[in-house]
Design a protein around this motif. Structure first.
Motif, PDB file in Angstrom:
ATOM      1  N   SER A 342     -21.991  83.293  45.314  1.00 45.74           N
ATOM      2  CA  SER A 342     -20.745  83.734  44.668  1.00 45.74           C
ATOM      3  C   SER A 342     -20.406  82.830  43.483  1.00 45.74           C
ATOM      4  CB  SER A 342     -19.595  83.723  45.677  1.00 45.74           C
ATOM      5  OG  SER A 342     -19.853  84.610  46.743  1.00 45.74           O
ATOM      6  N   GLY A 343     -20.617  81.524  43.660  1.00 43.37           N
ATOM      7  CA  GLY A 343     -20.374  80.598  42.561  1.00 43.37           C
ATOM      8  C   GLY A 343     -21.268  80.875  41.369  1.00 43.37           C
ATOM      9  N   GLY A 378     -19.091  93.033  39.140  1.00 45.62           N
ATOM     10  CA  GLY A 378     -18.954  92.339  40.415  1.00 45.62           C
ATOM     11  C   GLY A 378     -19.211  93.241  41.603  1.00 45.62           C
ATOM     12  N   MET A 379     -18.708  94.474  41.548  1.00 42.62           N
ATOM     13  CA  MET A 379     -18.867  95.382  42.689  1.00 42.62           C
ATOM     14  C   MET A 379     -20.309  95.839  42.849  1.00 42.62           C
ATOM     15  SD  MET A 379     -15.385  97.669  42.526  1.00 42.62           S
ATOM     16  CE  MET A 379     -15.804  98.483  44.067  1.00 42.62           C
ATOM     17  N   VAL A 380     -20.945  96.238  41.744  1.00 41.43           N
ATOM     18  CA  VAL A 380     -22.333  96.718  41.830  1.00 41.43           C
ATOM     19  C   VAL A 380     -23.263  95.598  42.284  1.00 41.43           C
ATOM     20  CG1 VAL A 380     -24.289  97.585  40.493  1.00 41.43           C
ATOM     21  CG2 VAL A 380     -22.009  98.548  40.135  1.00 41.43           C
ATOM     22  N   ASN A 381     -23.151  94.438  41.629  1.00 44.65           N
ATOM     23  CA  ASN A 381     -24.006  93.316  42.031  1.00 44.65           C
ATOM     24  C   ASN A 381     -23.682  92.851  43.445  1.00 44.65           C
ATOM     25  OD1 ASN A 381     -25.246  93.414  39.579  1.00 44.65           O
ATOM     26  ND2 ASN A 381     -24.258  91.593  38.735  1.00 44.65           N
ATOM     27  N   THR A 417     -17.260  89.787  44.025  1.00 42.83           N
ATOM     28  CA  THR A 417     -16.379  90.549  43.132  1.00 42.83           C
ATOM     29  C   THR A 417     -15.208  89.694  42.667  1.00 42.83           C
ATOM     30  OG1 THR A 417     -16.970  92.605  44.267  1.00 42.83           O
ATOM     31  CG2 THR A 417     -14.980  92.629  42.910  1.00 42.83           C
ATOM     32  N   LEU A 418     -14.596  88.975  43.601  1.00 38.50           N
ATOM     33  CA  LEU A 418     -13.479  88.106  43.225  1.00 38.50           C
ATOM     34  C   LEU A 418     -13.944  86.951  42.340  1.00 38.50           C
ATOM     35  CD1 LEU A 418     -11.508  87.964  46.601  1.00 38.50           C
ATOM     36  CD2 LEU A 418     -10.905  89.226  44.525  1.00 38.50           C
ATOM     37  N   LEU A 448     -12.378  77.520  43.868  1.00 37.22           N
ATOM     38  CA  LEU A 448     -11.850  78.837  44.226  1.00 37.22           C
ATOM     39  C   LEU A 448     -12.908  79.715  44.892  1.00 37.22           C
ATOM     40  CD1 LEU A 448      -9.691  79.503  41.039  1.00 37.22           C
ATOM     41  CD2 LEU A 448      -8.870  78.973  43.334  1.00 37.22           C
ATOM     42  N   THR A 449     -14.132  79.709  44.357  1.00 37.71           N
ATOM     43  CA  THR A 449     -15.174  80.551  44.961  1.00 37.71           C
ATOM     44  C   THR A 449     -15.571  80.034  46.343  1.00 37.71           C
ATOM     45  OG1 THR A 449     -16.853  79.294  43.728  1.00 37.71           O
ATOM     46  CG2 THR A 449     -16.131  81.383  42.789  1.00 37.71           C
TER      47      THR A 449
END
Length: 466
Positions: A342-343, A378-381, A417-418, A448-449
């Motif tokens: 995510s990072g 973000g959503m697709v990946n 995504t976030l 944050l991530t």
């Protein structure tokens, strides 16, 4: 003073090592002429390694002796050092040595010294500055580094409004004016109060009668640049003019210098290098291992200590789910996996935003536009990589816990995504708050991530696995 001999660097050739020993001999004998002869006759390819091997004490002695023999060569050799190293050396040199070198430095290097040297040395340099430069140099210092005034070249040919071709010819033959970095392609005229009147190309003057007034041949197509123009505005103006350099003129009519693609490209390179260093956690400019250890430690700790606090805050989330982790030990392997991936996704968004802010494609007000563009990425990946992680988890741990692949996929999709949304918007928020996005985005995004990843994994685990 005798300087002890240190061993040459392992990668140096025998020629470079021999050159280093020659310089040390000249230093130990206080022979400025020998230093000049050795350095001026040395192979240019050996010079960078030689000058970097010199200790600070050796550098001070080298430049002290060399400036008495050839201040021009001494000034030119400073180009082999970074801005940080140049300021460090100038701070250690005797005042009279710095004053001797100052007129031979590039205008950009002079501004660096006038900005970064201790106040006492700055004052002495300003007092020693030639009167023909003083107004333009001091005016340039009032503007930000990455503006037209901050990067312009001050060494220009300026004449009075009544100057003739013969007077220009005399000026060009005056040895005092022949500095290596002079901008010779244009001649600029000024009124008795020093206000800018216009300019013309030097090559257009040669065929004119000697008594011709230069003001009769000013080039009306030569635009002026505002001193506070940023790099992108400057690039746009240079792209839309046939002139290689443009005069920088302030609201009072004072010409601060000229600026062209050479100065622009150098500034863009310095800016991108600074951003890269800050993203890597190196603040305060270039760092070299020849710098004092304490100074290097302090600069690195400026990044590491806040990172410790932020990372500890993120990890504290895990303590809130101690019972969940105790029941499902596999979560200890899943947490860093989701957080790291995510990072990485968030850092991609940060890099794009910082780049677009730098080139002027977006501003700090465009956060809705950035979010709209990052959501589908973000959503697709998140779905694709989440599916890959689910398959890997199934083949690795599926027999022990069938719900684990679903948990990993969902947790990564949410956190990824976030992460890209935060990574895309965070530099804009920092820019709006007048903070440096390149310096602060990375540690804040990591915190944050990590927090989002830990929270998503552990919350879903509490819901699905329990």
């Amino acid at each position: 003073m005798t300087v002890s001999i240190s061993l040459p660097l392992a990668h140096q050739t025998s020629a470079a090592a021999a050159l280093y020993l020659q310089v040390q001999l000249a230093i130990n004998t206080h022979d400025g002429q020998l230093i000049f002869t050795t350095l001026s006759n040395a192979e240019p390819t050996l010079m960078p390694a030689l000058l970097r091997q010199l200790t600070l004490q050796e550098r001070v002695l080298t430049w002290t002796f060399l400036s008495k023999v050839s201040p021009e060569l001494a000034a030119n050799l400073l180009d082999h050092y970074s801005n940080t190293e140049m300021v460090q050396l100038a701070s250690a040199l005797p005042d009279n040595c710095v004053n001797t070198l100052f007129p031979y430095l590039r205008s950009s290097d002079r501004r660096i010294l006038l900005n970064d040297l201790p106040n006492k040395q700055q004052t002495k340099l300003q007092q020693a500055m030639p009167s023909t430069w003083k107004a333009a140099e001091e005016a340039s210092l009032t503007y930000q580094a990455y503006t037209a005034a901050g990067i312009c070249k001050n060494e220009v040919v300026k004449l009075s409004q009544h100057a003739t071709v013969s007077q220009l010819s005399q000026f060009l033959h005056d040895d005092e004016q022949h500095y290596e970095y002079q901008e010779w392609r244009y001649v600029f005229l000024h009124d008795p109060d020093g206000r800018y009147l216009g300019g013309l190309k030097l090559k257009d003057v040669f065929n004119l009668p000697p008594d011709s007034l230069l003001q009769d041949y000013l080039d009306a197509s030569l635009p002026v640049i505002k001193p506070d123009s940023d790099l992108q505005a400057l690039r746009s103006q240079l792209n839309n003019t046939p002139h290689p350099v443009l005069p920088v003129v302030d609201s009072r009519g004072l010409q601060l210098g000229v600026v062209g693609f050479k100065q622009l490209n150098e500034a863009l390179y310095r800016q991108s290098k600074q951003q890269l260093l800050e993203q890597s956690g190196v603040f305060g400019g270039d760092e070299f291992r020849t710098m004092p250890t304490l100074k290097r430690n302090i600069r690195r700790l400026a990044f590491l200590l806040p990172s410790v606090v932020l990372s500890y805050a993120a990890v504290s989330i895990i303590a809130q789910f101690e019972s969940t982790i105790a029941q499902f030990a596999l979560l200890a392997a899943i947490l860093p996996l989701v957080a790291n991936l995510s990072g990485a996704a968030g850092n991609q968004a940060v890099a794009i935003s910082i780049r677009e802010l730098a080139v002027g494609t977006i501003s700090s007000k465009d956060w809705l536009y950035v979010l709209a563009k990052e959501i589908p990425i973000g959503m697709v990946n998140g779905v694709l990589i989440g599916a890959v992680l689910a398959l890997l988890s199934y083949f690795t741990y599926g027999e022990e816990q069938l719900a684990l692949p679903l948990l990993v996929a969902m947790a990564y999709m949410i956190s990824s995504t976030l992460a890209v949304l935060i990574g895309g918007a965070l530099p804009l928020l920092l820019a709006k708050l007048k903070l440096d996005p390149a310096m602060l985005s990375s540690p804040l995004l990591t915190t944050l991530t990590d927090a989002i990843s830990f929270l998503s994994v552990l919350t879903l685990a509490s819901m699905i696995l329990l």
